[in-house]
Design a protein around this motif. Structure first.
Motif: not given
Length: 528
Positions: A186, A188-191, A194-195, A217, A220-221, A294, A298
């Motif tokens: 995954s 989770l900072i990329y569309p 991230c959604y 992963t 997310r941050d 980036s 987002l």
């Protein structure tokens, strides 16, 4: 008769055991014998290499790469081979080149999201078949990206999936695993990844368990909310039962340097004590690399790249995005350097940071960033100097940390100025962090690059020097090995690597690629 005898070498077998002095014979792509050889055996060998004073290790295994987007064009994989990488796994950070939706609009979105390829395949299996026909210098397998799966099922919509869409994603994931994908990644900072929320990621990760696979992963941050991001990742692993791989672990904000990573390592240690299978990969540099977009909030990607471009053109929306970027990038624009642009007209910006570009153009840094994204239609990359050496050295010695480059297969004349991790990650660990900084012995360094990632991936015939194993090998001089690739001049072979063998075939010698393409296509659960 054997194909090659490499004699008088210090063998580091990839298990972290102490090195020993011996000789190795290669035959039909495998390690045929380890021991001593008579004069007659040497005379009948097709080649004899005297490795006196040199070390022989398994070929380095890079379980975190993005070469799935580049190998069709750069099949010699010089950036991989010339640093000793013989096996790599692409499709990381939620971005893989399969599965591909048959819908033309979704396929276009995938081109915008991952890379401008032909995408004349739909499944992971069909993509791997395409690579096999192409022939490669490096052994290659792939992960399947959560973002790619989500895009195929529901595009770039910033919302929870319906029950039908979630079922479709689970089916796409199962099919990818059946086709041989090693794990789900995954980003989770990329569309659009991230959604997704933890419920979605845990539900999908449940599919990994019957396959003996794991969830990797890009959290997310990795800055101000690094601890919270790891908490989410650990929760997903606990709820799903899937092992967790934390990708390129780091802290990218000065406010958290020498603090956040100590907390996250303590969290991982506690989770492991409680029985959760958590491991980590890391690259040995104080700068990251990604796409310039980036730096845009987002929410602006809802609907895909074309929707992003439209928002950046709209004065009112752009003003809002500009203010958000200004607040989130206080003191940071000077650390973000452009490493690649698609067009000739903007080639002058490569190697310059956003503040420098803004000054030359006479605009604010946010506008300089947004204008480049628009002019290059998103095909613009960055190198971001956001980490500190103290954190790198705290993370790397942990026993569950392996090395992953986060790089790509490329040629020595690849356009732009890519991150040197593409070309020098593995020798840098040996030369800087083992030999110079003495964080761990050489045997441990090699284990982090060979036996540990092989075990994580379930590859049982590579990553070790044992009789019967595939002959992926690196012969190197410990005193001379050096990561010559630098941020200013990344496209260089590493020093001190004398020979690289892939499946028993000499693929590099003294920093020069032989042109051999002996790489194999690898699939989870298969032995080749």
């Amino acid at each position: 008769m054997v194909d090659c005898i490499i004699k008088n070498v210090r063998i580091i077998d990839g298990t972290s055991a102490p090195w020993y002095l011996s000789s190795v014979a290669l035959k039909d792509g495998r390690i045929d014998k380890i021991g001593t050889f008579s004069a007659e055996e040497e005379n009948t060998a097709k080649e004899v290499v005297d490795g006196e004073g040199l070390y022989l290790s398994p070929g380095f295994i890079d379980l975190h790469s993005h070469s799935d987007v580049s190998l069709l064009e750069y099949s010699l994989a010089e950036s991989r081979i010339l640093q000793g990488v013989t096996t790599e796994i692409g499709g990381n950070c939620g971005m893989s080149v399969a599965p591909v939706s048959a819908d033309p609009e979704r396929k276009k979105q995938l081109k915008d999201y991952v890379g401008d390829l032909t995408y004349n395949w739909e499944t992971v299996g069909e993509y791997l078949d395409t690579l096999k026909e192409h022939k490669l210098s490096v052994n290659f397998g792939t992960a399947v990206g959560h973002g790619t799966i989500r895009l195929a099922a529901m595009g770039f919509d910033a919302r929870k999936p319906t029950s039908e869409e979630l079922a479709q994603m689970r089916g796409l994931l199962r099919k990818a695993l059946e086709d041989g994908a090693y794990f789900m990644s995954s980003g989770l900072i990329y569309p659009p990844g991230c959604y997704a929320d933890a419920d979605e990621l845990a539900a999908l990760s449940e599919e990994l368990v019957p396959f003996g696979s794991f969830y990797a992963t890009h959290m997310r941050d990795e800055g101000d909310y690094l601890v919270e991001a790891l908490s989410e990742a650990l929760e997903i692993a606990k709820r799903s039962g899937a092992p967790l791989q934390v990708s390129h672990h780091k802290c990218t904000r000065k406010s958290g340097w020498q603090v956040s990573c100590k907390t996250t390592i303590a969290m991982i240690d506690r989770a492991r004590r409680e029985g959760l299978d958590v491991k980590v990969d890391q690259y040995p540099y104080n700068a990251s690399a990604t796409t310039l977009d980036s730096n845009v909030s987002l929410w602006a990607f809802d609907g895909g790249m074309e929707a992003l471009f439209e928002r950046l053109r709209n004065p009112e929306t752009r003003a809002k995005l500009k203010e958000e970027a200004r607040q989130s990038h206080l003191g940071r624009w000077g650390d973000i350097c452009v490493s690649y642009v698609a067009s000739e007209k903007n080639a002058w910006v490569v190697g310059k940071n956003i503040e420098e570009i803004a000054e030359i153009r006479g605009v604010d840094p946010e506008d300089a960033c947004f204008d480049l994204i628009l002019e290059e239609r998103g095909r613009v990359n960055e190198v971001n100097y956001g980490m500190c050496e103290e954190d790198i050295e705290y993370i790397m010695p942990q026993p569950y940390v392996m090395i992953g480059s986060d790089g790509e297969a490329a040629s020595m004349d690849y356009p732009g100025q890519p991150h040197p991790r593409w070309f020098g990650t593995f020798p840098r660990v040996i030369s800087k962090y083992c030999r110079e900084r003495k964080l761990f012995p050489l045997e441990t360094a090699i284990f982090k690059m060979t036996g540990l990632p092989a075990n994580r991936l379930g590859i049982n015939n590579r990553g070790l020097i044992k009789e019967g194993m595939q002959a992926d090998l690196v012969l190197f001089d410990f005193d001379e090995i050096e990561d010559t690739p630098s941020f200013n001049n990344p496209k260089q072979p590493c020093k001190g690597i004398r020979r690289v063998y892939v499946n028993g075939v000499l693929t590099a010698k003294d920093g020069i690629h032989t042109g051999a393409k002996a790489g194999a296509i690898l699939k989870r659960g298969e032995t080749l």
